[in-house]
Write a protein that holds these residues in place. Structure first.
Motif, short mmCIF file in Angstrom:
data_model
loop_
_atom_site.label_atom_id
_atom_site.label_comp_id
_atom_site.label_asym_id
_atom_site.label_seq_id
_atom_site.Cartn_x
_atom_site.Cartn_y
_atom_site.Cartn_z
N MET A 1 -8.24 -20.76 35.49
CA MET A 1 -9.37 -19.85 35.55
C MET A 1 -9.35 -18.96 34.31
N THR A 2 -10.49 -18.69 33.77
CA THR A 2 -10.57 -17.79 32.62
C THR A 2 -11.55 -16.66 32.93
N THR B 1 -14.65 -14.39 33.10
CA THR B 1 -16.07 -14.75 33.13
C THR B 1 -16.81 -14.18 31.92
N TYR C 1 -6.65 -8.30 27.34
CA TYR C 1 -5.98 -9.50 27.82
C TYR C 1 -6.79 -10.14 28.94
N ASP C 2 -6.83 -11.46 28.93
CA ASP C 2 -7.40 -12.23 30.02
C ASP C 2 -6.27 -12.41 31.04
N SER D 1 -6.84 -13.26 34.26
CA SER D 1 -7.42 -13.97 35.41
C SER D 1 -6.50 -15.05 35.98
N ASP D 2 -5.62 -15.61 35.17
CA ASP D 2 -4.71 -16.64 35.68
C ASP D 2 -3.54 -16.07 36.46
N VAL D 3 -3.21 -14.81 36.24
CA VAL D 3 -2.04 -14.21 36.91
C VAL D 3 -2.40 -13.15 37.95
N SER E 1 -5.47 -11.92 40.84
CA SER E 1 -6.71 -12.30 41.53
C SER E 1 -7.67 -11.13 41.66
N ASP F 1 -10.34 -9.83 36.08
CA ASP F 1 -10.31 -10.85 35.03
C ASP F 1 -9.60 -10.39 33.76
N TRP G 1 1.92 -7.92 29.68
CA TRP G 1 0.82 -8.89 29.66
C TRP G 1 0.85 -9.79 28.42
N CYS H 1 -0.32 -13.38 28.50
CA CYS H 1 -1.73 -13.65 28.79
C CYS H 1 -2.50 -13.75 27.47
#
Length: 155
Positions: free
Chosen positions: A1-2, A4, A29-30, A32-34, A36, A39, A109, A112
């Motif tokens: 997931m990245t 939005t 930083y994105d 979104s992968d770590v 929920s 983002d 982070w 990320c």
């Protein structure tokens, strides 16, 4: 997931607003992968409490005016050492420079991906250290973001 498109738009607008108010060391930083719950994280800092508040106010005003976004939560106003704006899609952290060095959120982070920011925001990188050097502030003691243990060693 990245992150939005909406999150990226919020981050870029907030980063430009922070840069316009002379924030230091703006980075995003994105996450979104770590995480929920959001983002992206946007980090910025300033050398004094008044400027921290000014940056936060500008970010809030710009996101509302340009993108119709209001934070669902704002924390840290009282001391203005670390103000957090939660927009659900993104979380903005504006910290006093001393807190920025001590807590070293970048260290947490770093794995990320960084989000692309406007040129004005990118140009702020290293300004915190530059300001500290000109002010005679020693930032080497807690550069790792870890407090010293009782024997003076990093714990």
């Amino acid at each position: 997931m990245t992150a939005t498109d909406r999150s990226i738009e919020l981050v870029k607008t907030a980063a430009q607003a922070a840069a316009d108010r002379l924030a230091h060391d703006i980075i995003a930083y994105d996450v979104s992968d770590v995480l929920s719950i959001t983002d992206a994280f946007l980090l910025a800092s300033a050398p004094n409490d008044r400027q921290v508040k000014s940056i936060v106010d500008e970010i809030e005003e710009r996101l509302l005016k340009e993108l119709g976004a209001k934070p669902v939560r704002r924390e840290g106003d009282r001391d203005a050492r670390w103000i957090l704006l939660d927009y659900v899609d993104i979380v903005v952290h504006v910290q006093h420079s001393e807190e920025r060095v001590f807590y070293a959120l970048e260290r947490l982070w770093k794995d990320c991906p960084e989000l692309e920011l406007p040129e004005d925001a990118v140009k702020t990188r290293g300004k915190g250290a530059e300001h500290a050097a000109l002010s005679g502030v020693d930032t080497s003691g807690h550069a790792s973001g870890l407090p010293d243990g009782p024997d003076g060693e990093l714990s």
